[in-house]
Scaffold this motif. Structure first.
Motif, short mmCIF file in Angstrom:
data_model
loop_
_atom_site.label_atom_id
_atom_site.label_comp_id
_atom_site.label_asym_id
_atom_site.label_seq_id
_atom_site.Cartn_x
_atom_site.Cartn_y
_atom_site.Cartn_z
N HIS A 79 8.71 -4.04 13.36
CA HIS A 79 8.69 -4.74 12.08
C HIS A 79 8.84 -3.72 10.96
CE1 HIS A 79 7.70 -8.02 9.37
NE2 HIS A 79 6.99 -7.14 8.69
N ILE A 80 9.71 -3.98 10.03
CA ILE A 80 9.95 -3.07 8.90
C ILE A 80 9.21 -3.61 7.70
CG2 ILE A 80 11.69 -2.05 7.44
CD1 ILE A 80 13.04 -1.50 9.93
N ILE A 81 8.37 -2.77 7.12
CA ILE A 81 7.59 -3.15 5.94
C ILE A 81 8.35 -2.69 4.71
CG2 ILE A 81 5.42 -2.83 4.73
CD1 ILE A 81 4.08 -2.47 7.39
N SER A 82 8.42 -3.56 3.72
CA SER A 82 9.17 -3.24 2.51
C SER A 82 8.42 -2.22 1.65
CB SER A 82 9.40 -4.52 1.69
OG SER A 82 8.19 -4.97 1.16
N PRO A 83 9.14 -1.47 0.83
CA PRO A 83 8.48 -0.53 -0.09
C PRO A 83 7.54 -1.24 -1.06
CG PRO A 83 10.80 0.01 0.10
CD PRO A 83 10.59 -1.29 0.83
N ARG A 84 7.82 -2.48 -1.40
CA ARG A 84 6.94 -3.24 -2.29
C ARG A 84 5.56 -3.43 -1.66
NH1 ARG A 84 5.23 -8.42 -3.29
NH2 ARG A 84 5.00 -8.98 -5.47
N THR A 85 5.53 -3.71 -0.37
CA THR A 85 4.25 -3.87 0.34
C THR A 85 3.47 -2.55 0.33
OG1 THR A 85 5.22 -5.55 1.75
CG2 THR A 85 3.17 -4.55 2.51
N TYR A 86 4.19 -1.45 0.57
CA TYR A 86 3.52 -0.15 0.53
C TYR A 86 2.98 0.14 -0.87
CZ TYR A 86 4.98 1.27 5.19
OH TYR A 86 5.14 1.38 6.54
N ALA A 87 3.72 -0.25 -1.90
CA ALA A 87 3.27 -0.04 -3.27
C ALA A 87 2.01 -0.87 -3.56
CB ALA A 87 4.37 -0.39 -4.26
N VAL A 88 1.99 -2.11 -3.10
CA VAL A 88 0.81 -2.96 -3.30
C VAL A 88 -0.40 -2.38 -2.57
CG1 VAL A 88 -0.18 -5.24 -2.77
CG2 VAL A 88 2.12 -5.06 -3.73
N VAL A 89 -0.19 -1.89 -1.35
CA VAL A 89 -1.29 -1.28 -0.60
C VAL A 89 -1.77 -0.02 -1.31
CG1 VAL A 89 -1.85 -0.11 1.56
CG2 VAL A 89 -0.61 -2.26 1.61
N PHE A 90 -0.85 0.78 -1.82
CA PHE A 90 -1.21 1.99 -2.54
C PHE A 90 -2.05 1.68 -3.78
CE2 PHE A 90 -0.01 5.16 -5.83
CZ PHE A 90 -0.66 6.27 -5.28
N VAL A 91 -1.61 0.69 -4.54
CA VAL A 91 -2.36 0.31 -5.75
C VAL A 91 -3.73 -0.24 -5.37
CG1 VAL A 91 -2.38 -1.32 -7.69
CG2 VAL A 91 -0.31 -0.03 -7.17
N THR A 92 -3.80 -1.02 -4.31
CA THR A 92 -5.09 -1.54 -3.84
C THR A 92 -6.03 -0.41 -3.46
OG1 THR A 92 -4.00 -3.52 -2.99
CG2 THR A 92 -6.19 -3.04 -2.12
N LEU A 93 -5.52 0.59 -2.74
CA LEU A 93 -6.36 1.72 -2.36
C LEU A 93 -6.81 2.51 -3.58
CD1 LEU A 93 -4.51 2.93 0.85
CD2 LEU A 93 -6.68 1.73 0.71
N LEU A 94 -5.92 2.67 -4.57
CA LEU A 94 -6.31 3.36 -5.80
C LEU A 94 -7.40 2.60 -6.55
CD1 LEU A 94 -3.00 4.71 -7.35
CD2 LEU A 94 -4.89 6.00 -6.41
N ILE A 95 -7.25 1.28 -6.63
CA ILE A 95 -8.26 0.46 -7.32
C ILE A 95 -9.61 0.58 -6.62
CG2 ILE A 95 -8.95 -1.92 -7.80
CD1 ILE A 95 -5.96 -2.48 -8.40
N PHE A 96 -9.61 0.50 -5.30
CA PHE A 96 -10.89 0.58 -4.59
C PHE A 96 -11.46 1.99 -4.57
CE2 PHE A 96 -9.98 -3.71 -3.36
CZ PHE A 96 -11.25 -4.26 -3.25
N THR A 97 -10.62 3.00 -4.72
CA THR A 97 -11.14 4.34 -4.91
C THR A 97 -11.84 4.44 -6.26
OG1 THR A 97 -9.41 5.29 -3.52
CG2 THR A 97 -10.53 6.79 -5.03
N GLY A 98 -11.26 3.84 -7.29
CA GLY A 98 -11.92 3.79 -8.59
C GLY A 98 -13.23 3.02 -8.54
N ILE A 99 -13.24 1.93 -7.79
CA ILE A 99 -14.48 1.16 -7.64
C ILE A 99 -15.54 1.99 -6.92
CG2 ILE A 99 -15.50 -0.84 -6.47
CD1 ILE A 99 -12.88 -2.33 -7.05
N THR A 100 -15.12 2.78 -5.93
CA THR A 100 -16.05 3.66 -5.22
C THR A 100 -16.66 4.68 -6.18
OG1 THR A 100 -14.76 3.42 -3.20
CG2 THR A 100 -16.30 5.26 -3.29
N VAL A 101 -15.83 5.29 -7.01
CA VAL A 101 -16.32 6.27 -7.97
C VAL A 101 -17.26 5.59 -8.97
CG1 VAL A 101 -15.63 7.81 -9.84
CG2 VAL A 101 -14.35 7.80 -7.70
N GLY A 102 -16.88 4.42 -9.45
CA GLY A 102 -17.74 3.68 -10.38
C GLY A 102 -19.07 3.30 -9.76
N ALA A 103 -19.04 2.90 -8.49
CA ALA A 103 -20.28 2.51 -7.81
C ALA A 103 -21.20 3.71 -7.59
CB ALA A 103 -19.96 1.85 -6.47
#
Length: 111
Positions: A19-43
């Protein structure tokens, strides 16, 4: 060498379609990981008492699930691979639960 054609890939399952994953999916996953890293720092700056390690582990577990599903392509694999990954994740949860129960119970005699 045998010229037998195996249409269901029973003899060579590693030759199955990928299965080939689109670059858009990778971008969404990347942004999600960045957001939750920020939430981790905030917590980390919020004093939740005994819930701080639990919140940190919950956020880290969510990020691990996202990485496992998309970067390791488990979302698109067979049920056997999903079961194997789930068993590993269940083992992780059991070990973390036992560690946290030991950590929490150490202060019982100091009250």
């Amino acid at each position: 060498m045998s010229e037998y054609h195996d249409p269901s890939n029973v003899l060579n399952p590693e030759h199955a379609d990928h299965h080939i994953i689109s670059p858009r999916t990778y971008a969404v996953v990347f942004v999600t990981l960045l957001i939750f890293t920020g939430i981790t720092v905030g917590a980390a700056y919020v004093n939740l008492g005994i819930l701080n390690p639990i919140v940190a582990l919950a956020i880290a577990s969510f990020k691990a699930v996202v990485v496992i599903l998309f970067f390791m392509h488990v979302k698109y694999q067979s049920h056997l691979i999903k079961l194997t990954v789930a068993a590993g994740f269940f083992t992780f949860i059991v070990l973390i639960t036992m560690t946290m129960s030991d950590y929490i119970s150490r202060a019982w005699g100091l009250w």
